[in-house]
Design a protein around this motif. Structure first.
Motif, PDB file in Angstrom:
ATOM      1  N   GLY A  61       0.819  -1.182   0.125  1.00  0.00           N
ATOM      2  CA  GLY A  61      -0.144   0.131  -0.116  1.00  0.00           C
ATOM      3  C   GLY A  61       0.848   1.186   0.024  1.00  0.00           C
ATOM      4  N   LYS A  62       2.147   1.051  -0.140  1.00  0.00           N
ATOM      5  CA  LYS A  62       3.032   2.348   0.022  1.00  0.00           C
ATOM      6  C   LYS A  62       3.423   2.707  -1.245  1.00  0.00           C
ATOM      7  CE  LYS A  62       4.129   1.169   4.736  1.00  0.00           C
ATOM      8  NZ  LYS A  62       5.345   0.653   5.512  1.00  0.00           N
ATOM      9  N   VAL A  63       3.218   2.102  -2.491  1.00  0.00           N
ATOM     10  CA  VAL A  63       3.496   2.193  -3.614  1.00  0.00           C
ATOM     11  C   VAL A  63       2.468   2.255  -4.682  1.00  0.00           C
ATOM     12  CG1 VAL A  63       4.972   1.361  -5.589  1.00  0.00           C
ATOM     13  CG2 VAL A  63       5.848   0.956  -3.439  1.00  0.00           C
ATOM     14  N   ALA A  64       2.331   3.173  -5.576  1.00  0.00           N
ATOM     15  CA  ALA A  64       0.966   3.062  -6.307  1.00  0.00           C
ATOM     16  C   ALA A  64       1.548   3.253  -7.976  1.00  0.00           C
ATOM     17  CB  ALA A  64       0.488   4.391  -6.180  1.00  0.00           C
ATOM     18  N   ILE A  65       0.537   3.206  -8.755  1.00  0.00           N
ATOM     19  CA  ILE A  65       1.009   3.129 -10.215  1.00  0.00           C
ATOM     20  C   ILE A  65      -0.130   4.143 -10.535  1.00  0.00           C
ATOM     21  CG2 ILE A  65       0.443   2.269 -12.624  1.00  0.00           C
ATOM     22  CD1 ILE A  65       0.593  -0.613 -11.023  1.00  0.00           C
ATOM     23  N   VAL A  66       0.399   5.568 -10.988  1.00  0.00           N
ATOM     24  CA  VAL A  66      -0.386   6.653 -11.518  1.00  0.00           C
ATOM     25  C   VAL A  66      -0.491   7.149 -12.754  1.00  0.00           C
ATOM     26  CG1 VAL A  66       0.020   7.672  -8.959  1.00  0.00           C
ATOM     27  CG2 VAL A  66       1.976   7.869 -10.858  1.00  0.00           C
ATOM     28  N   GLY A  67       0.146   6.285 -13.702  1.00  0.00           N
ATOM     29  CA  GLY A  67       0.127   6.705 -14.940  1.00  0.00           C
ATOM     30  C   GLY A  67       0.440   5.530 -15.926  1.00  0.00           C
ATOM     31  N   TRP A  68      -0.379   5.643 -16.971  1.00  0.00           N
ATOM     32  CA  TRP A  68      -0.254   4.456 -17.978  1.00  0.00           C
ATOM     33  C   TRP A  68      -0.051   4.973 -19.399  1.00  0.00           C
ATOM     34  CZ3 TRP A  68      -4.723   3.187 -20.915  1.00  0.00           C
ATOM     35  CH2 TRP A  68      -4.626   2.273 -21.863  1.00  0.00           C
ATOM     36  N   GLY A  69       0.725   4.697 -20.439  1.00  0.00           N
ATOM     37  CA  GLY A  69       0.322   4.995 -21.877  1.00  0.00           C
ATOM     38  C   GLY A  69       0.689   3.854 -22.578  1.00  0.00           C
ATOM     39  N   GLN A  70       0.049   3.832 -23.978  1.00  0.00           N
ATOM     40  CA  GLN A  70       0.112   2.650 -24.742  1.00  0.00           C
ATOM     41  C   GLN A  70       0.342   3.286 -26.188  1.00  0.00           C
ATOM     42  OE1 GLN A  70      -0.364  -0.563 -24.503  1.00  0.00           O
ATOM     43  NE2 GLN A  70       0.372  -0.824 -26.500  1.00  0.00           N
ATOM     44  N   SER A  71       1.413   2.895 -26.896  1.00  0.00           N
ATOM     45  CA  SER A  71       1.818   3.204 -28.036  1.00  0.00           C
ATOM     46  C   SER A  71       0.888   2.850 -29.204  1.00  0.00           C
ATOM     47  CB  SER A  71       3.220   2.971 -28.459  1.00  0.00           C
ATOM     48  OG  SER A  71       3.165   1.832 -29.123  1.00  0.00           O
ATOM     49  N   HIS A  72       0.980   3.426 -30.249  1.00  0.00           N
ATOM     50  CA  HIS A  72       0.103   2.613 -31.536  1.00  0.00           C
ATOM     51  C   HIS A  72       0.517   1.286 -31.447  1.00  0.00           C
ATOM     52  CE1 HIS A  72      -1.797   2.343 -35.357  1.00  0.00           C
ATOM     53  NE2 HIS A  72      -0.662   1.864 -36.024  1.00  0.00           N
TER      54      HIS A  72
END
Lengths: 142, 431
Positions: free
Chosen positions: B21-32
Motif C-alpha cells: 500500500g505504499k507504492v502506487a501506479i499513477v500513469g499508463w500509456g500505450q503506443s500505436h
C-alpha cells in the motif's frame, strides 16, 4: 539418418556435463545421473541433485529402456528447419518405467502421425542425427 | 525463466510485503500497435513507439519530465533478430538501441530526462518487471519510476528467423529437446500439460472456444488493440474449431499474435501519488515463480503446485484471499495454460478441472464473471501490458465499454507461464 522420412535432427553438442551421456548413446546405452545419497535419477543431466543439492554424489546408471506413452501431439507447422520436411510428425512424452517422474521426448518412429496409442508400452531405440551422433528414441512395443 | 534475485518475492513464508500500500501506479500509456515494423517509419520503430508510450504515461500521471528519477525496462523485446546487417539510420536510430530495443539510457537521451538516479535496462519480462518496479520505489531506489515494455516484430515468419531453429546443432540444454522437434518458448511444454489436463479431467481442446471468442470480443472493445485497429471482426465457434493447426490440437487462434508496440507505466510512492492527476492504484504485493520441472517436460502436477504456491505467496504478502480479487487478468499467450491460473487462484471459486465449465458460463465484461476483462493478448495482440493496463483502468473506472459491472476494488494481473511468472496485486485502497 532418422528412419522417419525427411527428418534431419539437429545434432546434440556434448559439453563437460553431458559428454558421458552422449558417449553412452553412441554405444547404444541409456545412462542417467543417479544421486547416490538420494537414490534419485536425473534427466536431463544436472550440475547438482535437485533434491539434496549435492554436486559430487552422482554416478552414471544404465537404465532398462522401458517406458510408456504419456501424451502426444502432432507437429504440423514446425519452426525448426530439420522438422519442416518431415511434417506431420508425432511428438510424444515418454515416462520411464523405472521412475515415471523422468520423462523423454520422442517422435515415435514407426507410428503413423496421429495414430499414437496413448498409454502403450515403448522400448528404447537409437537414431542418427545430422552429424552421426546417436540419440535415444522410443518405439511402440508390438 | 526468471532469474532468482534479491528483490523477488518468490518464496513462501516471506510475510506481508513490507511496502504494501505504499507504492502506487499513477500513469499508463500505450503506443500505436502494428503487426510489424515496416522498417521505414522511425516513429513506429521500437524507439519511436517507446517514446510515444512513455510520454503518454507521464502525461497521464500529470507529471513533468523532471519528476522522473527512475527508468526501468526489459531487453526481452522478442525481436528474434537484429536490424543489422541492413543499413542503420541517422541518429538516434544508428544502432540496435532504438530499433530492436529501447534502453534506459536511450530513452533518457531522447526525452531529455535530467533527474534520473536509478537505471535498469536489464529487468525481466513485464510480469516480474512490474514487481521489480514496485520494489524499487518501495525500497527508495527512486521515487518516481518510468517503466516500459516494448514488443518488437520485424518482417518474416515468427520463429523461423530465430537462429536456433535453423541450426543443425543443438548446444547446451537444447541438446535434450531440439533433436525431437521441441521449440523453446511456452508453446510445447504447456501444450503437453494441457493434454495431461484434458486426460485427467476428461476435457478436450474445444472447451477453449468460449474463452477465445470472449477474448476477441473484449479485445474489440479495446480501441488501441490489434484487432480493434486492424481486423475489427468477431470470431465464431466454427472459426475457432476449424483454425489452422499448428501443433495438433493447438490451432492458430490459441496463440497470441506477435505485434509491434510499447506500453509504459509510472510507479511512485503512495505519498507522492496523493496529489497527482489520477486516482492511485496501490500495489499490495508482488510475487514470482521461477521453478522448473524435474525432468524434460514439466508436468500437470508440477504446474498445479507452481500456481498453488504462487497463490499462497500472493495471499500471504497482500493479506487478501481468493474471494477478495475483483479483476483477474492472468496471461493467455497460449490459451492452453490460462486455466492453470484461474484454478490455482480459485478466482470466482473455480477449482481444479473446472475451468472449461467456467468458460462456458457468462464471462462477458457485463456479466457476473468478467474473466480477463482486458481481452488479454489473444484479443489485443501479444503486448502483455494489457493485463496491467486493463486492471488499472478497471480500478479507475475508466475502462469504457469494457468496464465491468461487478465490484472493481482490487485487481490481480501477471504473466507469463505457471512455472515462470510474476504477478501484481493492485487495489483502489492502500489498506
Amino acid at each position: 539418418m532418422s528412419t522417419i522420412p525427411g527428418l534431419q535432427r539437429p545434432a546434440p553438442v556434448p559439453n563437460e556435463l553431458t559428454q558421458p551421456f552422449w558417449d553412452a548413446c553412441n554405444e547404444r546405452r541409456l545412462v542417467l545421473q543417479n544421486c547416490t545419497l538420494c537414490e534419485r535419477l536425473h534427466y536431463p543431466p544436472a550440475p547438482r541433485c535437485n533434491l539434496c543439492g549435492s554436486s559430487d554424489s552422482f554416478e552414471w546408471k544404465e537404465v532398462q529402456g522401458k517406458g510408456h506413452i504419456d501424451v502426444y501431439m502432432v507437429i504440423r507447422d514446425s519452426r525448426i528447419r530439420g522438422f519442416r520436411s518431415a511434417q506431420p510428425i508425432n511428438f510424444a512424452v515418454i515416462t520411464l518405467d523405472e521412475d515415471p517422474g523422468i520423462n523423454f521426448l520422442s517422435n515415435l518412429p514407426g507410428t503413423p502421425p496421429g495414430e499414437v496409442p496413448v498409454g502403450a508400452p515403448v522400448e528404447l531405440i537409437f537414431e542418427e542425427t545430422s552429424n552421426g551422433q546417436l540419440v535415444h528414441e522410443w518405439q511402440v512395443v508390438n | 525463466m526468471v532469474s532468482d534475485t534479491g528483490w523477488m518475492r518468490n518464496r513462501e513464508g516471506m510475510g506481508v510485503w513490507e511496502h504494501r500500500g505504499k507504492v502506487a501506479i499513477v500513469g499508463w500509456g500505450q503506443s500505436h500497435m502494428d503487426r510489424r515494423w515496416d522498417g521505414v517509419a522511425l516513429d513506429r520503430s521500437c524507439g519511436g513507439l517507446t517514446r510515444e508510450a512513455c510520454l503518454k504515461a507521464i502525461a497521464d500521471a500529470g507529471l513533468s519530465l523532471d519528476d522522473i528519477d527512475g527508468l526501468i525496462t526489459s531487453p526481452e523485446t522478442r525481436a528474434e533478430q537484429t536490424w543489422a546487417p541492413r543499413p542503420y539510420f541517422d541518429p538516434p536510430y544508428d544502432t540496435e538501441d532504438g530499433l530492436t530495443k529501447a534502453s534506459a539510457e536511450w530513452i533518457q537521451r531522447e526525452l531529455g530526462l535530467k533527474n534520473v538516479k536509478y537505471f535498469n535496462s536489464d529487468a525481466p519480462y513485464i510480469g516480474p518487471m512490474m514487481g521489480l518496479a514496485a520494489q524499487a520505489v518501495g525500497d527508495g531506489l527512486c521515487e518516481t519510476a518510468l517503466v516500459w515494455y516494448p514488443m518488437v516484430n520485424l518482417e518474416g515468419r515468427y520463429g523461423h528467423n530465430n537462429p536456433q531453429n535453423n541450426n543443425q546443432e543443438a548446444p547446451g540444454a537444447t541438446a535434450f529437446t531440439l533433436p525431437w522437434g521441441y521449440q523453446n518458448g511456452a508453446m510445447f511444454n504447456n501444450l503437453v500439460v494441457f493434454l495431461q489436463y484434458c486426460q485427467k479431467y476428461g476435457k478436450s481442446h474445444d472447451g477453449l472456444a468460449p474463452l477465445c471468442l470472449n477474448l476477441r470480443r473484449n479485445g474489440l472493445l479495446t480501441p488501441w488493440g490489434y484487432y480493434a485497429l486492424h481486423e475489427p471482426y468477431q470470431l465464431t465457434t466454427e472459426d475457432y474449431l476449424n483454425g489452422r493447426v499448428i501443433e495438433e490440437p493447438l490451432v492458430i487462434y490459441d496463440c497470441d499474435r506477435p505485434v509491434n508496440t510499447c506500453a509504459a507505466f509510472i510507479f511512485t510512492t503512495a505519498e507522492r501519488a496523493k496529489d497527482l492527476r489520477q486516482k492511485p492504484v496501490y500495489v499490495l504485493n508482488h510475487a514470482q515463480n521461477n521453478g522448473r520441472g524435474r525432468s524434460t517436460m514439466a508436468t500437470l502436477d508440477e504446474h498445479q503446485e507452481a500456481v498453488a504456491s504462487l497463490a499462497r505467496k500472493m495471499w500471504e504478502g497482500s493479506g487478501l484471499g481468493p474471494a477478495d480479487v475483483d479483476i483477474f487478468n492472468p496471461y493467455d499467450g497460449y490459451l492452453t495454460f490460462t486455466q492453470q491460473f484461474l484454478e490455482g487462484f480459485q478466482w470466482h471459486g473455480v477449482k481444479w478441472g473446472e475451468a472449461h465449465d467456467f468458460y462456458a458460463e457468462d464471462i462477458r465484461v457485463e456479466g457476473p464473471h468478467p474473466f480477463l476483462s482486458s481481452g488479454g493478448n489473444n484479443g489485443t495482440g501479444r503486448n502483455r501490458a494489457v493485463l496491467f493496463s486493463d486492471s488499472i483502468e478497471q480500478l479507475r473506472g475508466t475502462a469504457g465499454a469494457r468496464q465491468v459491472t461487478v465490484r472493481a476494488e482490487t485487481a490481480l494481473a501477471g504473466c507469463n507461464t505457471p512455472d515462470s511468472c510474476g504477478f501484481l496485486m493492485m487495489s483502489k485502497n492502500p489498506d
